[in-house]
Design an enzyme around this catalytic site. Structure first.
Site, short mmCIF file in Angstrom:
data_model
loop_
_atom_site.label_atom_id
_atom_site.label_comp_id
_atom_site.label_asym_id
_atom_site.label_seq_id
_atom_site.Cartn_x
_atom_site.Cartn_y
_atom_site.Cartn_z
N THR A 198 12.54 -7.86 -10.22
CA THR A 198 11.95 -9.17 -10.47
C THR A 198 10.67 -9.31 -9.64
O THR A 198 10.66 -9.03 -8.46
CB THR A 198 12.95 -10.28 -10.11
OG1 THR A 198 14.12 -10.07 -10.89
CG2 THR A 198 12.38 -11.66 -10.37
N CYS A 211 1.13 7.39 23.10
CA CYS A 211 2.13 6.49 23.63
C CYS A 211 2.22 5.20 22.83
O CYS A 211 3.14 4.42 23.01
CB CYS A 211 1.89 6.22 25.11
SG CYS A 211 2.72 7.47 26.11
N SER A 248 -3.40 -3.42 -0.92
CA SER A 248 -2.33 -4.13 -0.25
C SER A 248 -2.83 -5.50 0.19
O SER A 248 -3.85 -5.62 0.87
CB SER A 248 -1.88 -3.31 0.96
OG SER A 248 -0.83 -3.97 1.62
N GLN A 291 -7.87 -0.26 2.76
CA GLN A 291 -8.79 -0.86 3.73
C GLN A 291 -10.11 -1.31 3.09
O GLN A 291 -10.94 -1.91 3.76
CB GLN A 291 -9.10 0.13 4.86
CG GLN A 291 -7.90 0.46 5.74
CD GLN A 291 -7.47 -0.71 6.62
OE1 GLN A 291 -8.25 -1.62 6.92
NE2 GLN A 291 -6.22 -0.70 7.03
N GLY A 341 0.81 -1.21 0.00
CA GLY A 341 0.00 0.00 0.00
C GLY A 341 0.84 1.27 0.00
O GLY A 341 0.55 2.22 -0.74
N SER A 342 1.89 1.28 0.80
CA SER A 342 2.70 2.50 0.90
C SER A 342 3.32 2.85 -0.45
O SER A 342 3.28 4.01 -0.89
CB SER A 342 3.79 2.34 1.95
OG SER A 342 3.22 2.05 3.20
N HIS A 354 -1.93 -7.81 2.32
CA HIS A 354 -2.01 -8.31 3.71
C HIS A 354 -3.22 -7.79 4.47
O HIS A 354 -3.44 -8.16 5.62
CB HIS A 354 -0.71 -8.02 4.46
CG HIS A 354 -0.48 -6.58 4.84
ND1 HIS A 354 -0.66 -6.13 6.13
CD2 HIS A 354 -0.07 -5.52 4.11
CE1 HIS A 354 -0.34 -4.84 6.17
NE2 HIS A 354 0.00 -4.45 4.97
N ASN A 394 -8.58 3.75 7.86
CA ASN A 394 -8.00 2.62 8.57
C ASN A 394 -8.22 2.67 10.08
O ASN A 394 -8.15 1.66 10.75
CB ASN A 394 -6.49 2.52 8.27
CG ASN A 394 -5.78 3.84 8.39
OD1 ASN A 394 -6.14 4.82 7.74
ND2 ASN A 394 -4.78 3.89 9.23
C1 LIG Z 1 -5.27 3.20 4.46
C2 LIG Z 1 -3.92 2.60 4.35
N1 LIG Z 1 -3.06 3.02 3.41
C3 LIG Z 1 -1.83 2.50 3.29
C4 LIG Z 1 -1.37 1.51 4.11
C5 LIG Z 1 0.01 0.96 3.94
O1 LIG Z 1 -0.01 -0.31 3.39
P1 LIG Z 1 1.27 -1.27 3.44
O2 LIG Z 1 1.41 -1.69 4.85
O3 LIG Z 1 0.93 -2.40 2.54
O4 LIG Z 1 2.43 -0.48 2.95
C6 LIG Z 1 -2.22 1.03 5.12
C7 LIG Z 1 -1.77 -0.02 6.06
O5 LIG Z 1 -1.44 0.21 7.20
C8 LIG Z 1 -3.51 1.59 5.25
O6 LIG Z 1 -4.34 1.19 6.19
ZN LIG Z 2 3.79 7.58 28.31
#
Ligand SMILES: Cc1ncc(COP(=O)(O)O)c(C=O)c1O
Ligand SMILES: [Zn+2]
Lengths: 130, 394
Positions: free
Chosen positions: B236, B323, B198, B178, B69-70, B200, B150
């Site tokens: 790859t 925290c 993403s 999400q 996702g990132s 996972h 998220n």
């Molecule tokens: C809304 C959203 N965008 C992006 C990401 C990032 O995805 P990834 O962990 O696959 O890089 C997440 C995951 O935490 C997410 O919830």
């Molecule tokens: Zn603290």
């Protein structure tokens, strides 16, 4: 684990939780905005910390540092208790993660604030002490 | 263990794992190789691409595989920014509740001379399309609004935003990390130009994702090297991961209705029961939200200690407290919906999956109120609230 066994022990079984209604000194430090607040109550007898209790709003390390700080100062002469440093708190807990060190600083500040409050309410004791 | 952190990541489905194993053992070829092992890899790669395209009603050549996702978020935004620079259009509209993969990329662009509008959301955590419309300028090149949040699970008015962007000729990118595999998505009907996903987050493997890019929308490569992914993403291909993602998504789409029906019931049961805790509140809209998401604030307590105590009870959850994040500020999403700092610190996010049972939910309903009460008893903030020295906000 993120926290040491010692931290988790003090988090799970915090020592000296609660309030002392007729405390000789009360100190409150931190603010809810940043996430941790500690309030420390002390009862003084013969210039010694006769009893100490705390209330904490905060993370695991905030609760654990408050707990261990009360153990470290209980029974100690005031002028010794007031010297409690955050390093001593961290050491007694077998360390804290780097971004949690600020929580241990609060414990040090809470003890100092409680002692300061005691001196303010009992100015004569302070001069006698010096 | 009761795992309620599925917005963080999910357990891989057994079928997905089985489908992947072959690509570690026998079918380990490189899809760029000419020999038959390589060619079989290439074939599988394209089958996976077709499956993923089908799941969101896209064409296979509109799907680019990434590391997650990132990366997809970065590539989508930087691609349009690159085009914007060429056209001298440097205004981007987004929201205050995006994921950091989006926000931090945009912050970088601001340093590079881009003008970014961060839209407020309404108190229910949903973007106001009228406000978005008003924010559009002559040089707006990109609108970037996530599909579902998220943290608080709110589902955004994607169809309306897509329609608006189409009318105005502005590229519309949605971070659907999400939403994919959890909500029905038709990129054509919704007028989406770019979408990130993403694996996972829908019972697929970690470290693999995809970016949908509508044909005709420019895409700029972030990683230079070989000619993989139509020259838009060198390296790859992670074939086992890609096959895993395709298998997971196909299954998630097939099971979606059934799973969501079950989860909505469990979600609403959890919310109803936990709101009985005095001075608590639900974060985000009660209806327009993901079927698996519960997010509440409890006044007078701090989230991390709540999480640690839940963990001792075998319950994995998450929180938006400072925290838990390592910074001094609590979740930007909770602040954006108007929660004061001290309340935002006391948040609890429970995100379920198809593996969540009614038993799990019942245990949470039993345990959470007890922990909240215990923590409140030792909280000076709660003490002040109870004594009237501090005003209740929830
Ligand atoms: C809304 C959203 N965008 C992006 C990401 C990032 O995805 P990834 O962990 O696959 O890089 C997440 C995951 O935490 C997410 O919830
Ligand atoms: Zn603290």
């Amino acid at each position: 684990m993120f926290y040491s066994e010692k931290v988790m022990d003090h988090f799970r079984n915090p020592r000296n939780v609660g309030e002392i209604p007729d405390a000789d000194g009360v100190g409150e430090v931190g603010n809810a905005k940043c996430g941790d607040i500690m309030r420390m109550y002390i009862k003084v007898k013969d210039n010694k910390i006769d009893d100490v209790k705390f209330m904490t709003f905060g993370c695991g390390s905030a609760i654990a540092t408050s707990s261990i700080a009360t153990e470290l100062i209980k029974g100690k002469p005031i002028d010794e208790a007031v010297k409690l440093s955050n390093q001593a708190v961290v050491e007694a807990l077998d360390g804290l993660p780097a971004h949690k060190i600020h929580c241990s600083v609060l414990a040090e500040e809470a003890v100092k604030a409680a002692v300061e409050d005691y001196y303010k309410k009992h100015p004569k004791t302070k001069t006698k002490n010096k | 263990m009761i795992y309620l952190d599925n917005a963080g990541t999910t357990k891989m489905d057994e079928d997905v794992k089985k489908a992947m194993l072959k690509y570690f053992d026998e079918e380990y070829g490189n899809a760029s190789s000419l020999h038959s092992l390589g060619q079989r890899a290439k074939e599988q790669l394209e089958i996976a691409r077709t499956q993923i395209a089908k799941a969101i009603n896209a064409q296979p050549n509109e799907i680019y595989f990434t590391s997650g996702g990132s990366e997809s978020d970065n590539q989508a935004i930087l691609s349009i920014a690159h085009m914007g620079k060429l056209k001298n259009k440097r205004h981007i509209i987004t929201t205050k509740i995006e994921h950091h993969a989006v926000l931090h990329t945009l912050e970088k662009l601001e340093k590079d001379g881009f003008d970014v509008t961060y839209l407020d959301v309404m108190p229910n955590g949903i973007v106001d399309v009228k406000a978005l419309k008003k924010a559009i300028k002559k040089d707006t090149v990109l609108v970037c609004v996530m599909f579902a949040n998220n943290e608080i699970g709110t589902i955004q008015p994607i169809a309306e935003i897509g329609e608006l962007c189409k009318q105005k000729g502005i590229t519309f990118f949605t971070d659907a990390v999400q939403a994919v595999g959890h909500l029905p998505i038709d990129v054509k009907a919704l007028n989406i130009d770019m979408l990130s996903m993403s694996a996972h987050k829908f019972h697929g493997p970690k470290g693999v994702g995809a970016l949908f890019v509508k044909r005709g929308t420019p895409i700029f490569s972030l990683i230079e090297g070989g000619a993989q992914e139509n020259n838009k993403r060198a390296g790859t291909e992670n074939l086992a991961g890609i096959v895993g993602m395709a298998t997971a998504l196909t299954k998630a789409v097939k099971e979606m209705d059934k799973v969501n029906k079950k989860l909505v019931k469990l979600r609403d049961k959890l919310i109803k029961a936990l709101l009985k805790v005095p001075h608590s509140a639900l974060n985000g809209d009660a209806v327009n939200r993901l079927a698996n998401n519960v997010n509440l604030c409890f006044e007078g307590i701090e989230g991390e200690s709540l999480l640690l105590m839940l963990d001792d009870e075998g319950i994995c959850a998450s929180s938006g407290s400072a925290c838990t994040s390592g910074s001094l500020d609590p979740s930007h999403v909770l602040l954006a919906i108007g929660r004061p700092h001290e309340v935002a610190h006391g948040s609890l996010r429970l995100t379920m999956s198809k593996y969540t049972t009614e038993e799990d939910v019942n245990k949470v309903i039993k345990v959470v109120p007890k922990i909240v009460e215990y923590l409140r008893k030792m909280s000076p903030v709660w003490d002040e609230l109870e004594k009237g020295e501090r005003k209740h906000v929830l």
